[in-house]
Design an enzyme around this catalytic site. Structure first.
Site, PDB file in Angstrom:
ATOM      1  N   VAL A 178       0.835  -1.195   0.000  1.00 29.05           N
ATOM      2  CA  VAL A 178       0.000   0.000   0.000  1.00 29.05           C
ATOM      3  C   VAL A 178       0.878   1.257   0.000  1.00 29.05           C
ATOM      4  O   VAL A 178       0.547   2.251  -0.638  1.00 29.05           O
ATOM      5  CB  VAL A 178      -0.967   0.008   1.213  1.00 29.05           C
ATOM      6  N   CYS A 179       2.019   1.185   0.664  1.00 31.57           N
ATOM      7  CA  CYS A 179       2.892   2.357   0.814  1.00 31.57           C
ATOM      8  C   CYS A 179       3.260   3.014  -0.514  1.00 31.57           C
ATOM      9  O   CYS A 179       3.128   4.241  -0.650  1.00 31.57           O
ATOM     10  CB  CYS A 179       4.145   2.002   1.598  1.00 31.57           C
ATOM     11  N   PRO A 180       3.712   2.268  -1.530  1.00 35.05           N
ATOM     12  CA  PRO A 180       4.062   2.964  -2.770  1.00 35.05           C
ATOM     13  C   PRO A 180       2.862   3.620  -3.448  1.00 35.05           C
ATOM     14  O   PRO A 180       3.007   4.662  -4.096  1.00 35.05           O
ATOM     15  CB  PRO A 180       4.692   1.883  -3.647  1.00 35.05           C
TER      16      PRO A 180
END
Length: 187
Positions: A46-48
């Site tokens: 999810v971070c990118p």
């Protein structure tokens, strides 16, 4: 104690930005609007998507006089490696702060101690160093940078127009409210 309207706490950190390293402290966030955007870890899922979404809104935030600082408990070296190997992360031009000691994550109360990772925390800080917006998500829930821009615009409007408040979904140019007894029960 609620974090809203508190001053940011002292920290020292190294960030990666545009092929360079930067030494930063809380003093670097003073004198302008800032966003501190915590995420769990580099090279994840999810971070990118969130960091790329934020990169897409970075020019708009810069137009508003806002600097963005992403923070994870990775090092600035890991940020560089991720930046160099991911097309999505490669478009980031805002500072990516390394917080391997967890000091900054603890300062903003987003540290997951047992995992050594930060929750997804977003904080809008005014030029005086006061936290005006705080949003914390569970690890699996991504954030919207477009909505973050709107929140910054609302915070800036309120700062520039004492006595006004922004109703739900307010955007610049729309009417605000002036709280008074005359409004009670009429909204």
């Amino acid at each position: 104690m609620p974090i809203i309207n508190t001053k940011i706490k002292p920290f020292k950190a190294t960030a990666y930005q545009n092929g360079e390293t930067l030494d930063l402290t809380e003093a670097d966030l003073l004198g302008k609007w800032s966003i501190v955007f915590f995420y769990p870890a580099d090279f994840t899922f999810v971070c990118p998507t969130e960091l790329g979404d934020l990169a897409d809104q970075y020019a708009k935030l810069q137009e508003l006089g806002v600097e963005v600082y992403s923070v994870s408990t990775d090092t600035h070296f890991t940020h560089k490696a991720w930046h160099d190997t991911s097309e999505t992360i490669g478009k980031i031009t805002y500072p990516m702060i390394g917080d391997p000691t967890g000091t900054i994550s603890r300062n903003f109360d987003v540290m997951i101690e047992e995992d050594g990772l930060a929750l997804r925390g977003t904080f809008v800080i005014n030029p005086e160093g006061e936290i005006k917006v705080a949003e914390i998500h569970d690890l699996g829930i991504g954030r919207s940078a477009v909505e973050l821009v709107r929140k910054v615009q609302a915070a800036q409007h309120i700062a520039a127009n004492p006595g006004e408040v922004c109703p739900a979904a307010w955007t610049p140019g729309e009417e605000t409210l002036a709280p008074s007894l005359d409004l009670v029960g009429k909204i």
